[in-house]
Design an enzyme around this catalytic site. Structure first.
Site, PDB file in Angstrom:
ATOM      1  N   ARG A 128      34.011  42.153  35.440  1.00 48.20           N
ATOM      2  CA  ARG A 128      35.088  41.619  36.291  1.00 48.20           C
ATOM      3  C   ARG A 128      36.296  41.284  35.423  1.00 48.20           C
ATOM      4  NH1 ARG A 128      33.991  36.309  39.801  1.00 48.20           N
ATOM      5  NH2 ARG A 128      34.547  35.222  37.900  1.00 48.20           N
ATOM      6  N   ARG A 134      41.662  37.543  35.068  1.00 44.15           N
ATOM      7  CA  ARG A 134      41.403  36.101  35.002  1.00 44.15           C
ATOM      8  C   ARG A 134      41.217  35.674  33.561  1.00 44.15           C
ATOM      9  NH1 ARG A 134      37.142  33.826  39.364  1.00 44.15           N
ATOM     10  NH2 ARG A 134      36.686  32.488  37.573  1.00 44.15           N
TER      11      ARG A 134
HETATM   12  P1  ADP Z   1      33.186  31.173  39.086  1.00 39.65           P
HETATM   13  O1  ADP Z   1      32.259  30.768  40.180  1.00 39.65           O
HETATM   14  O2  ADP Z   1      33.263  32.648  38.919  1.00 39.65           O
HETATM   15  O3  ADP Z   1      32.981  30.438  37.800  1.00 39.65           O
HETATM   16  P2  ADP Z   1      35.420  29.770  40.339  1.00 39.65           P
HETATM   17  O4  ADP Z   1      36.610  30.529  40.786  1.00 39.65           O
HETATM   18  O5  ADP Z   1      34.581  29.137  41.358  1.00 39.65           O
HETATM   19  O6  ADP Z   1      34.660  30.808  39.444  1.00 39.65           O
HETATM   20  O7  ADP Z   1      35.875  28.631  39.291  1.00 39.65           O
HETATM   21  C1  ADP Z   1      36.713  28.879  38.183  1.00 39.65           C
HETATM   22  C2  ADP Z   1      36.942  27.588  37.384  1.00 39.65           C
HETATM   23  O8  ADP Z   1      37.602  26.616  38.223  1.00 39.65           O
HETATM   24  C3  ADP Z   1      35.668  26.857  36.928  1.00 39.65           C
HETATM   25  O9  ADP Z   1      35.212  27.359  35.686  1.00 39.65           O
HETATM   26  C4  ADP Z   1      36.168  25.406  36.825  1.00 39.65           C
HETATM   27  O10 ADP Z   1      36.929  25.183  35.662  1.00 39.65           O
HETATM   28  C5  ADP Z   1      37.110  25.301  38.002  1.00 39.65           C
HETATM   29  N1  ADP Z   1      36.418  24.820  39.250  1.00 39.65           N
HETATM   30  C6  ADP Z   1      36.260  25.521  40.405  1.00 39.65           C
HETATM   31  N2  ADP Z   1      35.607  24.796  41.323  1.00 39.65           N
HETATM   32  C7  ADP Z   1      35.332  23.598  40.741  1.00 39.65           C
HETATM   33  C8  ADP Z   1      34.659  22.414  41.159  1.00 39.65           C
HETATM   34  N3  ADP Z   1      34.120  22.309  42.397  1.00 39.65           N
HETATM   35  N4  ADP Z   1      34.559  21.383  40.279  1.00 39.65           N
HETATM   36  C9  ADP Z   1      35.078  21.460  39.053  1.00 39.65           C
HETATM   37  N5  ADP Z   1      35.718  22.542  38.589  1.00 39.65           N
HETATM   38  C10 ADP Z   1      35.855  23.614  39.410  1.00 39.65           C
END
Ligand code: ADP
Length: 192
Positions: A128, A134
């Site tokens: 990805r 990203r």
């Molecule tokens: P993935 O599931 O592929 O890791 P996300 O898009 O859900 O990607 O999250 C990317 C980043 O955003 C995480 O690594 C974190 O830093 C932050 N993040 C996302 N959702 C949360 C959450 N609920 N709490 C804390 N950090 C979050």
């Protein structure tokens, strides 16, 4: 109202499956990752703060994400339900979500936990990264994201197991095949 939590490690397919679920069930999609990335792109104060954590593969502090969720729920008072994608990611977030939803008398109905092997996760995240652009899809950051998942997010599954809302779904295989398994679980509750 039907509230669904889609749970799983980074790369387990939550975003992809969410798109199919919102199409079929007309739920409102709340992805904390998407909201945070949009704050980062718009260079808001919240985004600038969050970026420091995201770029290292660390979780953003609970207060920040809980505040974001609370305003999203308030923005959408009349809906079929919500799908939470990438949230809750800590037990404190899960407790806060339960409190917010209790207050609205619309609890979580189902938590689907996508099961994907570690090897497959790494493969997916790295490939990805080659197309997504990203900044957190590089090998070093991916390792941290998976570590954070084991330390802070995996306990959320235990939290939901105690409420008997958690169902495990095989997240490997064709996207449509996984969606079939997810739909079957949702349908069995909706039709019950
Ligand atoms: P993935 O599931 O592929 O890791 P996300 O898009 O859900 O990607 O999250 C990317 C980043 O955003 C995480 O690594 C974190 O830093 C932050 N993040 C996302 N959702 C949360 C959450 N609920 N709490 C804390 N950090 C979050």
């Amino acid at each position: 109202m039907f509230n669904l939590v889609l749970f799983g490690p980074p790369g387990s397919g939550k975003g992809t499956q969410s798109n199919s679920i919102i199409d079929k069930y007309k739920l409102i999609h709340i992805s904390t990752g998407d909201i945070l990335r949009s704050e980062v792109n718009n260079e808001t104060p919240l985004g600038l703060e969050a970026k420091k954590y995201m770029d290292q593969g660390m979780l953003v502090p609970d207060e920040v994400v809980i505040g974001m969720i609370s305003s999203k729920l308030d923005e959408n008072p009349q809906v079929n339900g919500f799908i939470f994608d990438g949230f809750p990611r800590t037990v404190a977030q899960a407790e806060a979500l339960d409190n917010l939803l209790d207050f609205k008398n619309n609890p979580i109905n189902l938590v689907l936990s996508l099961q994907v092997s570690e090897e497959e996760l790494k493969k997916r995240l790295i490939s990805r990264g080659e197309v997504s652009g990203r900044s957190d899809d590089t090998e070093a950051v991916i390792v941290n994201r998976i570590k954070e998942y084991h330390a802070k997010t995996a306990p959320v599954a235990e939290y939901y197991k105690t409420t008997e809302k958690l169902i495990e779904v095989k997240g490997e295989g064709e996207v449509d095949q996984v969606f079939g398994l997810i739909s079957a679980q949702i349908d069995s509750l909706i039709e019950a």
